[in-house]
Design a protein around this motif. Structure first.
Motif, short mmCIF file in Angstrom:
data_model
loop_
_atom_site.label_atom_id
_atom_site.label_comp_id
_atom_site.label_asym_id
_atom_site.label_seq_id
_atom_site.Cartn_x
_atom_site.Cartn_y
_atom_site.Cartn_z
N GLN A 41 -137.08 13.62 28.31
CA GLN A 41 -136.51 12.22 28.26
C GLN A 41 -135.42 11.73 29.07
OE1 GLN A 41 -134.90 12.81 24.13
NE2 GLN A 41 -136.78 11.82 23.08
N PRO A 42 -135.30 10.81 29.41
CA PRO A 42 -134.20 10.06 30.54
C PRO A 42 -132.83 10.73 29.89
CG PRO A 42 -135.73 8.63 29.71
CD PRO A 42 -136.23 9.51 29.01
N ARG A 43 -131.90 10.81 30.86
CA ARG A 43 -130.49 11.32 30.51
C ARG A 43 -129.66 10.97 31.48
NH1 ARG A 43 -127.07 15.39 31.79
NH2 ARG A 43 -128.71 15.98 33.42
N GLY A 44 -128.57 10.68 31.11
CA GLY A 44 -127.23 10.56 32.21
C GLY A 44 -127.17 9.12 32.34
N PHE A 103 -127.31 7.18 35.10
CA PHE A 103 -128.22 6.51 35.90
C PHE A 103 -129.38 7.41 36.18
CE2 PHE A 103 -125.63 8.91 39.04
CZ PHE A 103 -126.47 9.04 40.07
N GLN A 104 -130.24 6.82 36.69
CA GLN A 104 -131.53 7.36 36.98
C GLN A 104 -131.87 7.16 38.47
OE1 GLN A 104 -131.10 8.03 33.57
NE2 GLN A 104 -132.99 9.05 34.00
N TYR A 105 -131.96 8.39 39.03
CA TYR A 105 -132.26 8.37 40.49
C TYR A 105 -133.66 7.84 40.72
CZ TYR A 105 -132.03 9.67 45.42
OH TYR A 105 -131.93 9.50 46.75
N THR A 106 -133.90 6.89 41.58
CA THR A 106 -135.24 6.18 41.57
C THR A 106 -135.84 6.41 42.96
OG1 THR A 106 -134.15 3.96 42.04
CG2 THR A 106 -135.02 4.63 39.66
N ARG A 107 -134.88 6.69 43.82
CA ARG A 107 -135.45 6.73 45.18
C ARG A 107 -136.42 7.81 45.46
NH1 ARG A 107 -129.88 4.84 46.00
NH2 ARG A 107 -130.21 2.63 46.70
N PRO A 108 -136.98 8.03 46.54
CA PRO A 108 -137.74 9.19 46.64
C PRO A 108 -137.40 10.52 46.76
CG PRO A 108 -138.22 7.44 48.60
CD PRO A 108 -137.20 6.95 47.91
N LEU A 109 -138.08 11.30 46.07
CA LEU A 109 -137.70 12.71 45.88
C LEU A 109 -138.96 13.85 46.34
CD1 LEU A 109 -135.81 14.69 44.47
CD2 LEU A 109 -137.39 14.26 42.33
N VAL A 110 -138.09 14.63 47.12
CA VAL A 110 -139.18 15.77 47.69
C VAL A 110 -138.66 17.29 47.38
CG1 VAL A 110 -139.85 17.05 49.74
CG2 VAL A 110 -140.07 14.62 49.69
N VAL A 111 -139.35 18.04 46.70
CA VAL A 111 -139.28 19.42 46.34
C VAL A 111 -139.59 20.25 46.91
CG1 VAL A 111 -139.22 21.09 44.27
CG2 VAL A 111 -139.13 18.60 43.90
N LEU A 112 -138.73 21.25 47.53
CA LEU A 112 -139.19 22.31 48.37
C LEU A 112 -139.29 23.74 47.82
CD1 LEU A 112 -136.41 21.98 51.41
CD2 LEU A 112 -138.65 20.51 51.02
N SER A 153 -134.68 15.02 33.73
CA SER A 153 -134.38 13.87 33.26
C SER A 153 -133.63 12.71 33.69
CB SER A 153 -133.47 14.15 31.63
OG SER A 153 -132.17 14.62 32.14
N ARG A 154 -132.91 13.14 34.88
CA ARG A 154 -132.15 12.56 35.80
C ARG A 154 -133.11 11.44 36.65
NH1 ARG A 154 -127.01 12.65 36.25
NH2 ARG A 154 -127.23 10.54 36.64
N PHE A 155 -134.50 11.76 36.71
CA PHE A 155 -135.31 11.06 37.65
C PHE A 155 -136.48 10.27 36.93
CE2 PHE A 155 -133.80 15.03 39.90
CZ PHE A 155 -133.18 14.42 40.93
N ILE A 156 -136.40 10.07 35.61
CA ILE A 156 -137.27 9.38 34.92
C ILE A 156 -136.70 8.15 34.12
CG2 ILE A 156 -139.03 11.32 34.75
CD1 ILE A 156 -138.16 11.68 32.00
N ALA A 157 -137.40 7.17 33.76
CA ALA A 157 -137.13 6.19 33.08
C ALA A 157 -137.48 6.09 31.61
CB ALA A 157 -137.52 4.70 33.92
N VAL A 158 -138.54 6.67 31.39
CA VAL A 158 -139.20 7.00 30.06
C VAL A 158 -139.57 8.16 29.56
CG1 VAL A 158 -140.09 4.37 30.10
CG2 VAL A 158 -141.52 6.28 30.85
N GLU A 159 -139.47 8.70 28.42
CA GLU A 159 -140.12 9.72 27.82
C GLU A 159 -141.40 10.32 28.41
OE1 GLU A 159 -139.46 12.05 23.85
OE2 GLU A 159 -141.18 10.66 23.72
N ALA A 160 -141.56 11.57 28.82
CA ALA A 160 -142.95 11.69 29.36
C ALA A 160 -143.24 13.06 29.25
CB ALA A 160 -143.30 11.30 30.76
N LEU A 179 -144.91 14.45 36.39
CA LEU A 179 -144.17 13.26 36.07
C LEU A 179 -144.42 12.10 37.02
CD1 LEU A 179 -140.82 14.58 34.79
CD2 LEU A 179 -142.69 13.63 33.26
N GLY A 180 -144.93 12.52 38.32
CA GLY A 180 -144.95 11.45 39.26
C GLY A 180 -143.75 10.91 39.96
N ARG A 181 -142.71 11.88 40.13
CA ARG A 181 -141.62 11.68 40.42
C ARG A 181 -141.11 12.41 41.98
NH1 ARG A 181 -139.07 9.37 42.25
NH2 ARG A 181 -136.74 9.67 42.00
N ALA A 182 -141.83 13.51 42.35
CA ALA A 182 -141.94 13.91 43.46
C ALA A 182 -143.15 14.51 44.21
CB ALA A 182 -140.80 15.23 43.10
N GLN A 183 -142.87 14.75 45.21
CA GLN A 183 -143.76 15.46 46.38
C GLN A 183 -143.31 16.84 46.36
OE1 GLN A 183 -146.78 16.08 46.96
NE2 GLN A 183 -147.26 14.38 48.18
#
Length: 415
Positions: A301-304, A306-315, A269-276, A334-338
């Motif tokens: 749903q978004p929470r918090g 602020f939303q972190y909008t910069r690139p995100l990589v999951v290991l 929820s900290r990485f998205i701007a709209v419910e998805a 969600l299209g938020r991370a590689q």
């Protein structure tokens, strides 16, 4: 039946010395029949129908009737559930001789490549790593037996299964071993024989996560805490501290013990701007029984503040399990991370709890199939950026992290 995602605490419950009065033989048999019936009705991963399971039930039922105490009954149930070849199907109690859990209780990940059993990954800071074992080594013997013989015996108690999935399951189960036994392995390292005796795995984190900066990038590593509410507060605090980073690494390589979707949603929820939607659920047995398919999408749903909008990589790696896998495919869907790393643990579905009232034991059984929002089964998802740990890595002792940092730099040259 109440749905319950597996948590490490649930799975590692031990046999209590102050247990209730021992059930009678008829009670054990009644509990055995309850488990057999519920698995038949609810298990979501019968590939060719429940025929093999039903044969296993017929084989083990007389043994359940002869179980003289709780310990013997647990052993019978463990052997029965092993016939599913499914690491996400487990009891909530164990004994000193119970099998260690995969992946949380093992430090070696291996697979068959033709007739060769090859190590694909060694868990860092583990008995296997300290003994010098490395990805790429070939396993030849375990507990003094040729590995082909040991695997055949593991698979052949009722009706032998020779699929790649079943053979890989047996290989990893043998490598995990039993709680009361050291593991005696013989391997080939660059063609030279190597013999090791390994103790059991003990990895218990003291904090829910760790975080730091790597240059201009932020880095957050979860410490097998996806079932702990304290992780939400800790994650929010870490993200606040790293909120100005030019990119973020979320390291899920130490999440083998499951968790629950509330914690995962709190992080996503900290990485998205709209419910998805982040994951798809299916109940295949209901479709077979009623002719009406049932499936749904789970939303976040978004929470918090602020939303972190910069690139995100999951290991991820082979010790990314259950809810860790759900979090990885969720952020990707969600299209938020590689996603960068190896294949994950491949734990099947969402588990339901089957209580066995006479013995007080319960079993966790996958009853819902879980999929990426694009339709790929969670257990089949592969990181778009795959890292082969059996190949030499240049100038790094952590090739997965190095690949993740390269991906961040590709998306944001300043990181």
């Amino acid at each position: 039946m109440r749905k319950l995602f597996c948590t490490l605490g649930l799975l590692l419950g031990t046999l209590c010395s102050k247990a209730a009065p021992a059930p009678h033989a008829s009670d054990y048999l009644a509990d055995f029949d309850t488990l057999a019936t519920e698995v038949t009705a609810n298990y979501a991963y019968f590939t060719d129908g429940p025929q093999h399971w039903q044969a296993a039930v017929a084989h083990y039922r007389p043994l359940a009737a002869k179980a003289g105490d709780q310990r013997a009954f647990i052993s019978v149930l463990e052997q029965l559930l092993e016939e599913l070849h499914d690491d996400h199907t487990q009891l909530n109690r164990n004994t000193a001789s119970s099998p260690r859990l995969v992946p949380s209780g093992t430090d070696l990940w291996a697979a068959w490549q033709g007739e060769t059993a090859r190590l694909l990954q060694v868990r860092p800071d583990s008995p296997a790593a300290r003994a010098g074992l490395q990805a790429g080594m070939v396993l030849t013997h375990i507990q003094g037996q040729p590995i082909t013989v040991a695997v055949a015996q593991k698979l052949g108690r009722v009706a032998p299964q020779t699929s790649q999935r079943a053979r890989d399951w047996a290989l990893r189960a043998l490598l995990a071993g039993r709680r009361d036994q050291p593991r005696q392995l013989r391997l080939l390292a660059d063609g030279r024989p190597l013999e090791v005796t390994l103790a059991g795995v003990s990895t218990q984190a003291s904090t829910p996560l760790s975080h730091r900066r790597i240059g201009s990038a932020g880095y957050i590593r979860l410490n097998n805490s996806l079932g702990q509410d304290a992780l939400i507060t800790a994650f929010d605090a870490a993200l606040a501290e790293l909120g100005d980073s030019q990119g973020l690494i979320l390291d899920l390589r130490d999440t083998p013990g499951g968790g629950n979707s509330k914690i995962a949603r709190a992080i996503m929820s900290r990485f998205i701007a709209v419910e998805a939607a982040y994951q798809r659920h299916e109940l295949p047995l209901e479709a077979q029984q009623t002719g009406i398919a049932r499936a749904w999408l789970e939303l976040v749903q978004p929470r918090g503040p602020f939303q972190y909008t910069r690139p995100l990589v999951v290991l991820v790696d082979h010790w990314t399990g259950s809810m860790g896998e759900g979090l990885a495919i969720g952020l990707h869907g969600l299209g938020r991370a590689q996603v960068v790393g190896t294949a994950m643990a491949g734990l099947l579905g969402a588990t339901y709890t089957i209580p066995l009232p006479h013995s007080g034991i319960s079993a966790n059984v996958p009853a819902e199939r879980l999929l990426h929002v694009r339709g790929t089964p969670r257990e089949d998802f592969l990181p778009p950026i795959l890292v082969d740990l059996t190949q030499p890595a240049d100038n790094t002792d952590d090739p997965i992290l190095a690949a993740g940092l390269r991906e961040l730099a590709r998306n944001h040259p300043g990181t």
